[in-house]
Design a protein around this motif. Structure first.
Motif, short mmCIF file in Angstrom:
data_model
loop_
_atom_site.label_atom_id
_atom_site.label_comp_id
_atom_site.label_asym_id
_atom_site.label_seq_id
_atom_site.Cartn_x
_atom_site.Cartn_y
_atom_site.Cartn_z
N ILE A 123 8.39 -34.00 -78.76
CA ILE A 123 9.65 -33.47 -78.26
C ILE A 123 10.59 -33.24 -79.43
CG2 ILE A 123 9.45 -34.52 -75.97
CD1 ILE A 123 11.29 -36.77 -76.89
N ASP A 124 11.54 -32.34 -79.21
CA ASP A 124 12.60 -32.08 -80.19
C ASP A 124 13.83 -31.64 -79.41
OD1 ASP A 124 13.89 -31.92 -82.59
OD2 ASP A 124 12.70 -30.26 -83.38
N ILE A 125 14.97 -31.59 -80.09
CA ILE A 125 16.22 -31.24 -79.42
C ILE A 125 16.90 -30.13 -80.21
CG2 ILE A 125 17.58 -33.00 -80.60
CD1 ILE A 125 19.06 -33.43 -77.91
N ALA A 126 17.60 -29.25 -79.50
CA ALA A 126 18.37 -28.17 -80.13
C ALA A 126 19.55 -28.79 -80.90
CB ALA A 126 18.87 -27.19 -79.08
N PRO A 127 20.03 -28.10 -81.94
CA PRO A 127 21.10 -28.66 -82.76
C PRO A 127 22.36 -29.07 -81.99
CG PRO A 127 20.16 -26.75 -83.83
CD PRO A 127 19.53 -26.84 -82.46
N GLN A 128 22.74 -28.33 -80.98
CA GLN A 128 23.93 -28.67 -80.19
C GLN A 128 23.61 -29.55 -78.99
OE1 GLN A 128 26.98 -27.82 -81.33
NE2 GLN A 128 25.91 -26.94 -83.07
N GLY A 129 22.34 -29.92 -78.81
CA GLY A 129 21.94 -30.77 -77.69
C GLY A 129 21.82 -30.03 -76.37
N GLU A 130 21.85 -28.70 -76.42
CA GLU A 130 21.82 -27.92 -75.19
C GLU A 130 20.41 -27.70 -74.65
OE1 GLU A 130 21.40 -24.92 -78.50
OE2 GLU A 130 22.50 -26.78 -78.21
N ALA A 131 19.39 -28.01 -75.42
CA ALA A 131 18.02 -27.81 -74.97
C ALA A 131 17.11 -28.91 -75.54
CB ALA A 131 17.50 -26.44 -75.40
N LEU A 132 16.09 -29.21 -74.78
CA LEU A 132 15.06 -30.15 -75.21
C LEU A 132 13.76 -29.37 -75.27
CD1 LEU A 132 14.75 -33.21 -75.80
CD2 LEU A 132 14.10 -33.50 -73.42
N TYR A 133 13.01 -29.52 -76.35
CA TYR A 133 11.79 -28.75 -76.57
C TYR A 133 10.56 -29.64 -76.40
CZ TYR A 133 15.22 -25.67 -78.74
OH TYR A 133 16.31 -24.88 -78.98
N LEU A 134 9.56 -29.15 -75.70
CA LEU A 134 8.34 -29.91 -75.43
C LEU A 134 7.14 -29.15 -75.97
CD1 LEU A 134 8.98 -30.56 -71.61
CD2 LEU A 134 9.88 -31.86 -73.55
N ASN A 153 -1.64 -25.95 -74.72
CA ASN A 153 -1.21 -25.15 -75.88
C ASN A 153 0.05 -24.37 -75.55
OD1 ASN A 153 -3.36 -26.05 -77.41
ND2 ASN A 153 -4.67 -24.38 -76.75
N SER A 154 1.08 -25.11 -75.10
CA SER A 154 2.30 -24.45 -74.67
C SER A 154 3.54 -25.10 -75.27
CB SER A 154 2.40 -24.46 -73.15
OG SER A 154 2.56 -25.78 -72.67
N PHE A 155 4.60 -24.32 -75.26
CA PHE A 155 5.93 -24.74 -75.68
C PHE A 155 6.85 -24.55 -74.48
CE2 PHE A 155 10.10 -23.04 -76.78
CZ PHE A 155 10.63 -24.07 -77.54
N THR A 156 7.70 -25.55 -74.18
CA THR A 156 8.65 -25.45 -73.08
C THR A 156 10.03 -25.81 -73.59
OG1 THR A 156 6.94 -26.16 -71.51
CG2 THR A 156 9.22 -26.32 -70.76
N SER A 157 11.02 -25.05 -73.17
CA SER A 157 12.41 -25.33 -73.50
C SER A 157 13.13 -25.73 -72.21
CB SER A 157 13.06 -24.09 -74.11
OG SER A 157 14.42 -24.33 -74.36
N LEU A 158 13.72 -26.91 -72.18
CA LEU A 158 14.47 -27.39 -71.01
C LEU A 158 15.96 -27.28 -71.31
CD1 LEU A 158 12.60 -30.74 -70.22
CD2 LEU A 158 12.22 -28.51 -69.17
N ALA A 159 16.72 -26.62 -70.46
CA ALA A 159 18.18 -26.56 -70.60
C ALA A 159 18.76 -27.93 -70.23
CB ALA A 159 18.75 -25.48 -69.71
N MET A 160 19.68 -28.41 -71.03
CA MET A 160 20.27 -29.73 -70.82
C MET A 160 21.74 -29.59 -70.43
SD MET A 160 17.77 -31.79 -71.55
CE MET A 160 18.59 -33.34 -71.68
#
Length: 145
Positions: free
Chosen positions: A91-102, A108-115
């Motif tokens: 997992i990782d997080i966007a610089p402003q904390g607005e999204a979480l990346y999986l 073999n996928s990438f998912t972006s969750l809006a926070m």
């Protein structure tokens, strides 16, 4: 003149297996360049797999082995759980904390969750206009003193 700097390392020790016998460790000798101190420690409800910390220092996101992301505030209070698929390993997080990346290794996928966060504001004793038992309350902060 020789200057010596200390580095305060904030280590989030989150696993139950980690046991510390001392809170502070002083330099081991003249050549030691690192001082460290435990700032906080709390138990989590499952084995951690990955961790990210928001840049503002307010939130900690822990991917556990039960396919969830545990969301904690910086005092160690659980704020919520996000279920994720079995293959998520990073997992990782966007610089402003607005999204979480999986990252899902199985699919073999990438998912972006809006926070976004829901905050409770205690308005007891504050002036108001309208019905006391209204289903929605709008709070306007105009006094920044």
């Amino acid at each position: 003149m020789k200057l010596r700097f200390s580095l305060l390392a904030c280590a989030w020790l989150l696993t139950a297996e980690t046991v510390l016998h001392a809170e502070t460790v002083a330099p081991a000798g003249k050549d030691s360049r690192l001082n460290w101190q435990v700032v906080s420690r709390w138990q989590i409800e499952a084995t951690p797999v990955d961790i990210v910390h928001s840049l503002d220092g307010k939130m900690v996101f822990i991917l556990d082995n039960q396919h969830r992301i545990l969301v904690y505030n910086n005092q160690g209070q659980l704020q919520g759980r996000i279920p994720v698929s079995e293959g998520v390993t990073r997992i990782d997080i966007a610089p402003q904390g607005e999204a979480l990346y999986l990252i899902d290794g199985k699919e073999n996928s990438f998912t972006s969750l809006a926070m976004s966060y829901v905050m409770d504001i205690d308005i007891t004793g504050s002036p108001f206009k309208g019905k006391v038992d209204a289903p929605v309350t709008l709070a306007i902060f105009t006094d920044f003193e």
